[in-house]
Motif scaffolding. Sequence first.
Motif, PDB file in Angstrom:
ATOM      1  N   THR A  88       1.504 -17.081  15.408  1.00 12.90           N
ATOM      2  CA  THR A  88       2.515 -15.906  15.637  1.00 12.90           C
ATOM      3  C   THR A  88       3.039 -16.432  16.960  1.00 12.90           C
ATOM      4  O   THR A  88       2.443 -17.008  17.650  1.00 12.90           O
ATOM      5  CB  THR A  88       2.086 -14.576  15.683  1.00 12.90           C
ATOM      6  OG1 THR A  88       0.723 -14.691  16.703  1.00 12.90           O
ATOM      7  CG2 THR A  88       1.523 -13.880  14.477  1.00 12.90           C
ATOM      8  N   GLY A 143       2.457  -6.746  20.497  1.00 10.90           N
ATOM      9  CA  GLY A 143       1.659  -6.379  19.805  1.00 10.90           C
ATOM     10  C   GLY A 143       0.274  -5.954  20.170  1.00 10.90           C
ATOM     11  O   GLY A 143      -0.262  -5.245  19.925  1.00 10.90           O
ATOM     12  N   ASN A 203      14.469   0.124   5.952  1.00  7.91           N
ATOM     13  CA  ASN A 203      13.165   0.145   6.759  1.00  7.91           C
ATOM     14  C   ASN A 203      13.322   1.582   7.617  1.00  7.91           C
ATOM     15  O   ASN A 203      11.937   2.104   7.705  1.00  7.91           O
ATOM     16  CB  ASN A 203      13.626  -0.913   8.295  1.00  7.91           C
ATOM     17  CG  ASN A 203      12.431  -0.766   9.053  1.00  7.91           C
ATOM     18  OD1 ASN A 203      11.085  -0.773   8.793  1.00  7.91           O
ATOM     19  ND2 ASN A 203      12.769  -1.030  10.536  1.00  7.91           N
ATOM     20  N   GLY A 249       9.806   1.838   6.398  1.00  2.65           N
ATOM     21  CA  GLY A 249       9.120   1.422   7.422  1.00  2.65           C
ATOM     22  C   GLY A 249       8.861   2.287   8.438  1.00  2.65           C
ATOM     23  O   GLY A 249       7.657   2.736   8.941  1.00  2.65           O
ATOM     24  N   GLY A 253       8.463  -7.770   8.258  1.00  5.88           N
ATOM     25  CA  GLY A 253       7.518  -6.476   8.714  1.00  5.88           C
ATOM     26  C   GLY A 253       8.182  -5.290   8.891  1.00  5.88           C
ATOM     27  O   GLY A 253       9.095  -4.968   9.442  1.00  5.88           O
ATOM     28  N   SER A 312       9.631  -2.281  11.589  1.00  8.60           N
ATOM     29  CA  SER A 312      10.355  -2.491  13.019  1.00  8.60           C
ATOM     30  C   SER A 312      11.803  -3.260  12.679  1.00  8.60           C
ATOM     31  O   SER A 312      11.912  -3.925  11.673  1.00  8.60           O
ATOM     32  CB  SER A 312       9.462  -3.856  13.369  1.00  8.60           C
ATOM     33  OG  SER A 312      10.309  -5.048  14.078  1.00  8.60           O
ATOM     34  N   LYS A 350      -0.294 -11.888   4.954  1.00  8.99           N
ATOM     35  CA  LYS A 350       0.479 -11.327   6.023  1.00  8.99           C
ATOM     36  C   LYS A 350       1.125  -9.927   5.690  1.00  8.99           C
ATOM     37  O   LYS A 350       2.473 -10.108   5.526  1.00  8.99           O
ATOM     38  CB  LYS A 350       1.629 -12.412   6.623  1.00  8.99           C
ATOM     39  CG  LYS A 350       0.821 -13.490   7.293  1.00  8.99           C
ATOM     40  CD  LYS A 350       1.720 -13.692   8.643  1.00  8.99           C
ATOM     41  CE  LYS A 350       0.974 -14.369   9.761  1.00  8.99           C
ATOM     42  NZ  LYS A 350       0.502 -13.358  10.694  1.00  8.99           N
ATOM     43  N   ASP A 383       1.614  -7.572   7.281  1.00 12.52           N
ATOM     44  CA  ASP A 383       2.511  -6.980   8.133  1.00 12.52           C
ATOM     45  C   ASP A 383       3.755  -7.859   8.362  1.00 12.52           C
ATOM     46  O   ASP A 383       4.555  -7.486   9.491  1.00 12.52           O
ATOM     47  CB  ASP A 383       1.670  -6.972   9.663  1.00 12.52           C
ATOM     48  CG  ASP A 383       0.514  -5.818   9.511  1.00 12.52           C
ATOM     49  OD1 ASP A 383       0.925  -4.903   8.975  1.00 12.52           O
ATOM     50  OD2 ASP A 383      -0.322  -5.879  10.187  1.00 12.52           O
ATOM     51  N   HIS A 437       2.129  -7.951  13.581  1.00 13.56           N
ATOM     52  CA  HIS A 437       1.846  -6.577  13.826  1.00 13.56           C
ATOM     53  C   HIS A 437       2.895  -5.934  14.391  1.00 13.56           C
ATOM     54  O   HIS A 437       2.855  -6.091  15.688  1.00 13.56           O
ATOM     55  CB  HIS A 437       0.451  -5.837  13.872  1.00 13.56           C
ATOM     56  CG  HIS A 437       0.412  -4.399  14.008  1.00 13.56           C
ATOM     57  ND1 HIS A 437       0.173  -3.799  12.623  1.00 13.56           N
ATOM     58  CD2 HIS A 437       0.800  -3.651  14.770  1.00 13.56           C
ATOM     59  CE1 HIS A 437       0.306  -2.481  12.943  1.00 13.56           C
ATOM     60  NE2 HIS A 437       0.389  -2.260  14.262  1.00 13.56           N
ATOM     61  N   ARG A 438       4.040  -5.324  14.258  1.00 15.53           N
ATOM     62  CA  ARG A 438       4.831  -4.458  14.967  1.00 15.53           C
ATOM     63  C   ARG A 438       5.025  -3.299  14.819  1.00 15.53           C
ATOM     64  O   ARG A 438       6.213  -2.624  15.446  1.00 15.53           O
ATOM     65  CB  ARG A 438       6.191  -5.635  14.860  1.00 15.53           C
ATOM     66  CG  ARG A 438       6.097  -6.886  15.242  1.00 15.53           C
ATOM     67  CD  ARG A 438       7.563  -7.604  15.179  1.00 15.53           C
ATOM     68  NE  ARG A 438       8.468  -7.209  16.305  1.00 15.53           N
ATOM     69  CZ  ARG A 438       8.927  -7.840  17.350  1.00 15.53           C
ATOM     70  NH1 ARG A 438       8.080  -8.975  17.502  1.00 15.53           N
ATOM     71  NH2 ARG A 438       9.691  -7.513  18.188  1.00 15.53           N
ATOM     72  N   LYS A 439       4.601  -2.634  14.001  1.00 10.95           N
ATOM     73  CA  LYS A 439       4.799  -1.385  13.435  1.00 10.95           C
ATOM     74  C   LYS A 439       4.666  -0.454  14.621  1.00 10.95           C
ATOM     75  O   LYS A 439       3.447  -0.445  15.310  1.00 10.95           O
ATOM     76  CB  LYS A 439       3.772  -0.847  12.285  1.00 10.95           C
ATOM     77  CG  LYS A 439       4.152   0.259  11.400  1.00 10.95           C
ATOM     78  CD  LYS A 439       3.228   0.540  10.332  1.00 10.95           C
ATOM     79  CE  LYS A 439       4.061   0.265   8.826  1.00 10.95           C
ATOM     80  NZ  LYS A 439       3.310   0.357   7.848  1.00 10.95           N
TER      81      LYS A 439
END
Lengths: 471, 369
Positions: free
Chosen positions: A6, A14, A82, A86, A330, A333, A413, A415, A420-422
């Motif tokens: 990443t 993150g 999203n 999302g 992802g 985001s 993956k 995410d 992970h950016r949620k």
Amino acid sequence: MSDPGTNPEDDRTGAVPDTDETTIRPQWRTDLVLIAKIVGATYLGFAVLGLLTGVGINETVGFLRRVTFFAAVYALVALALNLHWGYTGLFNIGVAGFMAVGVYTMAIMTASPEGSPAGLGLPIPIGIIGGMIAAALVGFIAALPALRVRADYFAIVTLGLSEIIRLALLSGSLRSFEIGGTEYGTGGGRGIRYTPVDSVIPWLLDRPGISAIGELLFTIGRAVGVQPSVIQGGLYTGVLIGFVILFYAFLTRIAYSPFGRILKAIREDELATRSLGKNTDRVKITVFMVGCALMGLAGILWMGSRSLVSPDSFMPIVTFYIFVALIVGGAGSNTGSVVGGFAFAAFLWEGPRFIRAIVRANLRVRSPQTIYDAFVALGSGDPLPLFGYFIGTLDEIRFIFVGVVLVLLMIWKPDGLLGHRKEIAAATDLSRRPTAADGGTPPGHSGSGTPPGRPGDDNHPEQSKGGETDA
Amino acid sequence: MMDGSNVREKIADLTVQELFGGVLLLGIVLLILDLVRLVAVGELPIGRLWAYIWNGLVDSLYIGLAAIGLSMTYSILRFANFSHGDLLTTGAFSGWTVAYLIGGIGVADLSSRLLLRADGGAQPGMMEMEVLSAPLAIVAGLVVAAVVTILVALAIDRLVYRQLRDAGGIPLLIASVGVALALRYLIALFYTTETRGVVASAPQWETPGVVPVDTVNLHEATLVIAALSLIVGVHLLLQYTKLGKSMRAMSDNKDLALITGIPTERVIFATWVIGSGLAGVAGYLIILDRGQITINLGWFLLLLIFAAVILGGIGSIYGALAGSLVIGLTINLSLVWIPSDLNETAAFMLMILVLIFRPDGLFTGVKTA
């Protein structure tokens, strides 16, 4: 948190859920740099590859223009999706249907009254607004079940609805009907002709003041050997990029508003949100309508360079392209949606075609009629026909590739590639157990009687934590 | 007076679901009355009505075969399997390839037979590819369709779904979409995306005078007999074997089943074997009936299969069969009132309404089996 591979940037954003930083506006500047880096590196990579392998400058530029166009389109729809999935957790797999409603409404409103089927002949901006309103209204109808059914049922409801829309548009019984002596209708399988949206570009270039810029562009273009039509197409892609920026700003504004926090709360625990006195039903309907209007607009812009729309453009598979784009970046985001849309367009959608261009520029391969012939040739020691067959069926291989990527992402993956950016609804990440470093009870100290999540260690008073946050 | 207030109370007590059930029932009764009227007035010839009903029954049988598998995976593995339709496609292509390999020996080129006429050779009429002239080839194809589809499904489970066993419904659903795409276009890579006829025209059997039809299409008859015997077989398996009991237990309450020591992975294995085997056979038989093969066969049927499963209540095999009957009759009998290019929308509309108002299916109260 520190997955190998990443980007350092997203590790920074993150991996700091232990402070209040997650509630602060994301470093959109870092994100912008991230997007610019990815886009720039990709363009450079393709350009160098194209020039080294002898594809030719004209074809490479054309390829990059197509990538940019599709990247913008997929980013637009992925951003809208999203908002549904999302942020709010509404699993909508009827995206194609909502786009179809937007485009068809726009087409019927702007088509010429003399055409067949006839339209209303209204100006384009009114058509666009009408398309967005129609998509939002259909979204309203679709959102009602969302209040009652489980996520996977809702998925099937929306897919069914999008198929109903497509089959109705395709149907011969709605192809044309007469109102007041004029034939209106959807045109059935033949589709409907209308004024293309990108006709605003020549119109704009005719305005006094702007026309000088247009002339300048065309002169420069002629000097380097680029056709005026290519420049106009490029300008339209520029308009799409402008819309991506608008969508991004609008959706980020929503995400960090109190309304956006309710959305994330619904996604995480609807019952708890309701218990806090939030009218989740109304919020879900509103957000679904907004997202559908954006999908309608994205559809209109996508179809903007064509003057004919037919139901075949809205097969359910289109929805899944958008999903792949969103999952690559992802879900949850906005930056991820844009990056995902770009990555999908560049590598999964247009990338295989570039490979074909490279091969065709260097090798004279003929594609045999069937894979059997190719294997027969392979058996006699000539691998070229099999290679040629694969190049010839690259469109099919592309779909296999998309499917495999989707499966691998879900396994390794989920995410998205950016990690992970949620964005979470709460001020602090409640799913993370506090550790000693955070000022919480270290694991094993459970006997101290401090409830988990409350700082209880004297060595790390609250103040030092607050100081970290400000930094 | 007392009666009036009682009625009002009763209406107030009605849930939305009961109300919806009532409205749906009323609608069906009205449609049946209208059907009787149309026949009585003579607008609808009785022969055409019979044809609609017969086609509805045939459609419901192959939808039913596919729906059993989808319902089983939905209830035991807990996800909506969007790659189920492409298992039908797998069965259709693998089965007919074998039928061609056996049936066309000495008549057509190996290349045309191996790739199911991807090059346009091996005319089905020339090879007499129908059930009376090539019974052995067609039965062999049927068996291979089931076997290959089972192997493919087990391989996919091992590669994909097993990694995601505890991931929840939505990630599995998304992964299954990826599987569907990859599987369909892997088939397309070999067999091309062309739609083509692979079955010769069906032999007709002149019926004795007692039945209301003059002739019976033997391919349809084969489909009906094969499907009915498989359905009876599944019924016996579920009701009278220990495996069937474990499967029913797992779809009823997974945690309880685990506590009682039911071997989960073995039940999942059996689920895939039965579900995908039936799907493969269904795909093969559809081609026998329709004559045309295309890689989109299963994908285009998927939503109808989902509709049948949902109508019957997810997890119930008998519900799925009943739902298939409703869907099969809906898409055919609706032709009385609406044009043929809208008949599937009627089925989808029904599915959406049931999902919203009776998410447990039309036949709630009938326990899962």
